[in-house]
Design a protein around this motif. Structure first.
Motif, short mmCIF file in Angstrom:
data_model
loop_
_atom_site.label_atom_id
_atom_site.label_comp_id
_atom_site.label_asym_id
_atom_site.label_seq_id
_atom_site.Cartn_x
_atom_site.Cartn_y
_atom_site.Cartn_z
N GLU A 284 0.83 -1.20 0.00
CA GLU A 284 0.00 0.00 0.00
C GLU A 284 0.87 1.26 0.00
OE1 GLU A 284 -3.63 -0.15 -0.09
OE2 GLU A 284 -2.74 -2.03 -0.80
N ALA A 285 1.94 1.24 0.77
CA ALA A 285 2.85 2.39 0.83
C ALA A 285 3.51 2.62 -0.52
CB ALA A 285 3.89 2.19 1.92
N LEU A 286 3.97 1.51 -1.15
CA LEU A 286 4.61 1.62 -2.46
C LEU A 286 3.62 2.10 -3.50
CD1 LEU A 286 7.04 1.15 -4.34
CD2 LEU A 286 6.25 -1.21 -4.61
N GLY A 287 2.44 1.47 -3.52
CA GLY A 287 1.43 1.85 -4.49
C GLY A 287 1.00 3.30 -4.33
N GLY A 288 0.80 3.74 -3.10
CA GLY A 288 0.40 5.12 -2.87
C GLY A 288 1.48 6.11 -3.28
N SER A 289 2.71 5.81 -2.94
CA SER A 289 3.82 6.71 -3.29
C SER A 289 3.99 6.81 -4.80
CB SER A 289 5.12 6.21 -2.65
OG SER A 289 5.01 6.14 -1.24
N LEU A 290 3.96 5.66 -5.49
CA LEU A 290 4.13 5.67 -6.94
C LEU A 290 2.94 6.31 -7.64
CD1 LEU A 290 5.80 2.20 -7.63
CD2 LEU A 290 6.86 4.46 -7.56
#
Length: 285
Positions: free
Chosen positions: A69-75
């Motif tokens: 979720e953190a990676l997806g949100g950041s990207l």
């Protein structure tokens, strides 16, 4: 699916136009011996784009839920920033793209084969990386990862066909108007991606407010209904968004569209119909 088709078409057409302009210029100026380095750079850019997309997909699958979720949100937020910059850049330079590329190609021809490869690679690679990132974020925000990919691939296929028709001189459109209206639609899509990205960061625990809903109309627009699926696929619509998502959506969309259209007084800028120079009768290889 339509949103991803639009992404594939828009980004793919930019890349196709760049390729057509580079190839047509070399053919018209009788520098066919320089075509192989250009195709090498284009091929390397395409491979890099697919490799980047595969890295995002398979690399993220090994992460924990919160890390995903953190990676997806950041990207997602990075993708929105890149796409926003891209639509403003193309809005400004669509009418001058051919002259700009000709200048770069002339400089590369003077420097040698390696410079040709690098010029073609950089010209196409930027579009490919943006496409891979934005499509990946759109796939992540969908419950069905197949249809977004199909939509993006159909958009890219359409762009390739249009690029070939441009090269053959069979199609001429007003590129300034085309990139204006598709750019505006992409801004709307990007607003939804931004809202969904912030929701991912909330689920990852990076941002608070996950329990503060702005509204909940799930009973009116069920997420699994055909119209709920359509709204989610096109606009990343969520029937129960948080207050942060709604605020971010409005704060991004309204001023971005205002400044996007204000450059021409609210209308697409007038421009001559643009296409690459027609090629020689024989096909460039």
């Amino acid at each position: 699916m339509f949103a991803n088709y639009l992404i594939g078409l828009r980004e793919g057409l930019e890349a196709s136009l760049i390729v057509c302009i580079l190839i047509a210029y070399l053919v018209k100026s009788e520098r066919r011996e320089s075509l192989p380095p250009v195709w090498t750079g284009i091929g390397a850019a395409v491979l890099l784009s697919f490799g980047f997309g595969a890295l995002l997909q398979f690399g993220s699958s090994e992460l924990t839920f919160k890390a995903q979720e953190a990676l997806g949100g950041s990207l997602s937020i990075i993708a929105v920033a890149l796409v926003t910059w891209m639509v403003f850049w193309m809005r400004r330079t669509a009418r001058h793209l051919k002259a700009e590329l000709h200048g770069k190609l002339d400089a590369a021809l003077a420097m040698g084969t390696t410079a040709l490869v690098v010029t073609a690679f950089l010209s196409v690679g930027r579009e490919g990386l943006e496409t891979a990132l934005f499509v990946w974020t759109a796939v992540q925000s969908s419950d069905d990862g197949v249809r977004p990919l199909i939509g993006a691939m159909l958009g890219l296929a359409t762009a390739v066909i249009l690029g070939w028709l441009f090269y053959r001189g069979a199609v001429r459109i007003n590129l300034a108007k085309f990139f204006t209206w598709t750019g505006a639609m992409l801004v709307v899509v990007a607003a939804g991606v931004l809202a969904y990205g912030l929701h991912d960061l909330q689920e990852a625990g990076w941002i608070g407010g996950l329990g503060s809903l702005a509204f909940d109309i799930s009973s009116t627009i069920p997420p699994d209904s055909w119209y709920g699926t359509l709204l989610k696929g096109v606009f990343n619509f969520q029937p129960d968004p948080t207050v942060l998502q709604v605020c971010a959506w409005g704060v991004y969309l309204a001023p971005t569209l205002y400044f996007f259209f204000r450059r021409s007084g609210g209308r697409p800028a007038p421009a001559a119909r643009v296409s690459p120079e027609p090629s020689q009768p024989e096909t460039a290889r």
